[in-house]
Write an enzyme that holds these catalytic residues in place. Structure first.
Site, mmCIF file in Angstrom:
data_model
loop_
_atom_site.group_PDB
_atom_site.id
_atom_site.type_symbol
_atom_site.label_atom_id
_atom_site.label_comp_id
_atom_site.label_asym_id
_atom_site.label_seq_id
_atom_site.Cartn_x
_atom_site.Cartn_y
_atom_site.Cartn_z
ATOM 1 N N ARG A 142 0.819 -1.220 0.000
ATOM 2 C CA ARG A 142 0.000 0.000 0.000
ATOM 3 C C ARG A 142 0.854 1.273 0.000
ATOM 4 O O ARG A 142 0.442 2.303 -0.539
ATOM 5 C CB ARG A 142 -0.937 -0.011 1.217
ATOM 6 C CG ARG A 142 -1.969 1.139 1.232
ATOM 7 C CD ARG A 142 -2.970 0.965 2.368
ATOM 8 N NE ARG A 142 -4.031 1.978 2.350
ATOM 9 C CZ ARG A 142 -4.145 2.957 3.235
ATOM 10 N NH1 ARG A 142 -3.289 3.066 4.236
ATOM 11 N NH2 ARG A 142 -5.131 3.842 3.144
ATOM 12 N N ILE A 173 -6.929 7.910 -0.774
ATOM 13 C CA ILE A 173 -6.804 6.454 -0.843
ATOM 14 C C ILE A 173 -7.645 5.943 0.316
ATOM 15 O O ILE A 173 -7.489 6.383 1.450
ATOM 16 C CB ILE A 173 -5.332 5.985 -0.766
ATOM 17 C CG1 ILE A 173 -5.234 4.450 -0.827
ATOM 18 C CG2 ILE A 173 -4.603 6.520 0.447
ATOM 19 C CD1 ILE A 173 -3.806 3.922 -0.996
ATOM 20 N N SER A 174 -8.599 5.070 0.025
ATOM 21 C CA SER A 174 -9.580 4.650 1.030
ATOM 22 C C SER A 174 -8.924 3.923 2.192
ATOM 23 O O SER A 174 -7.860 3.316 2.060
ATOM 24 C CB SER A 174 -10.630 3.729 0.396
ATOM 25 O OG SER A 174 -11.471 4.450 -0.451
ATOM 26 N N GLN A 175 -9.610 3.975 3.320
ATOM 27 C CA GLN A 175 -9.203 3.239 4.510
ATOM 28 C C GLN A 175 -9.185 1.738 4.174
ATOM 29 O O GLN A 175 -10.118 1.225 3.550
ATOM 30 C CB GLN A 175 -10.243 3.521 5.601
ATOM 31 C CG GLN A 175 -9.966 2.881 6.930
ATOM 32 C CD GLN A 175 -11.081 3.199 7.924
ATOM 33 O OE1 GLN A 175 -11.964 4.010 7.644
ATOM 34 N NE2 GLN A 175 -11.044 2.550 9.069
#
Length: 213
Positions: A37, A63-65
């Protein structure tokens, strides 16, 4: 950018964190555990890459959790070879998760800056969606329909009808619906005009942009 033992260790901690929050799908957990990530994030946030939080990326997007990515991916119930349409490519992190799950991925991004960046970046990591398109997610991708699954990675004020119509029978649409706060919603197509609807609590997403051109 390197993927070190330290990164791998931090990733495993992240997997344990989202597992503790209720994610059970082993394939999804394995995918999160494999994807570096940190390489999807701007260098200023690298220390935060394996925290279970959303972070800014280009073009005022995030950027999503990881928990949210895992939650949506689990709801999709991806099987290898499934045709999945992703609305909102963003950083490409969710795209990578879908590819790790064995999906055949078609992805649409509305922000040109992000589209250009991510379409070059994903193949460098070995992630190759079937199609990565610059366009309007509200319209879906009629020419490639039907899809086994459609995932929307931004908050939609309403459910776009084209997305429902582009689902295969038994296909699943996972979409956060609402303005300020979104309700994670799952639609399962049961027939030509028949859909089963399930709701899964509140989430917060950046808004899904409509093409104003």
């Amino acid at each position: 950018m390197k993927d070190t033992f330290k990164h791998k260790g931090l990733r495993q901690q992240l997997v344990e964190t989202i597992k503790a929050k209720g994610i059970k799908d082993e394939n999804v957990l394995d995918a999160i555990g494999r994807i570096p990530r940190h390489v999807f994030m701007d260098s200023g946030f690298l220390d935060h890459a394996y925290q279970d939080k959303a972070f800014p990326i280009a073009a005022d997007q995030t950027i999503s959790q990881p928990y949210t990515v895992a939650f949506q991916s689990e709801l999709l119930q991806v099987k290898p070879g499934d045709k999945i349409l992703e609305i909102g490519t963003g950083s490409g992190y969710q795209t990578a998760v879908l590819l790790e799950l064995g999906a055949s991925v078609f992805s649409i991004e509305r922000q040109r800056e992000l589209y250009k960046k991510t379409s070059k970046f994903l193949p460098k990591l070995g992630y190759r969606p079937k199609k990565l398109i610059f366009g309007d997610g509200y319209k879906g991708l009629k020419e490639e329909a039907p899809f086994n699954g459609i995932i929307v990675t931004a908050g939609a004020p309403f459910v776009p009808k084209p997305l429902l119509s582009q689902l295969a029978i038994d296909g699943r649409l996972v979409i956060p619906v609402g303005d300020e706060v979104q309700i994670m919603t799952l639609f399962i197509r049961k027939g030509i005009k028949e859909f089963e609807k399930h709701e899964f609590g509140e989430f917060r997403f950046v808004p899904l942009l409509e093409d104003k051109n």
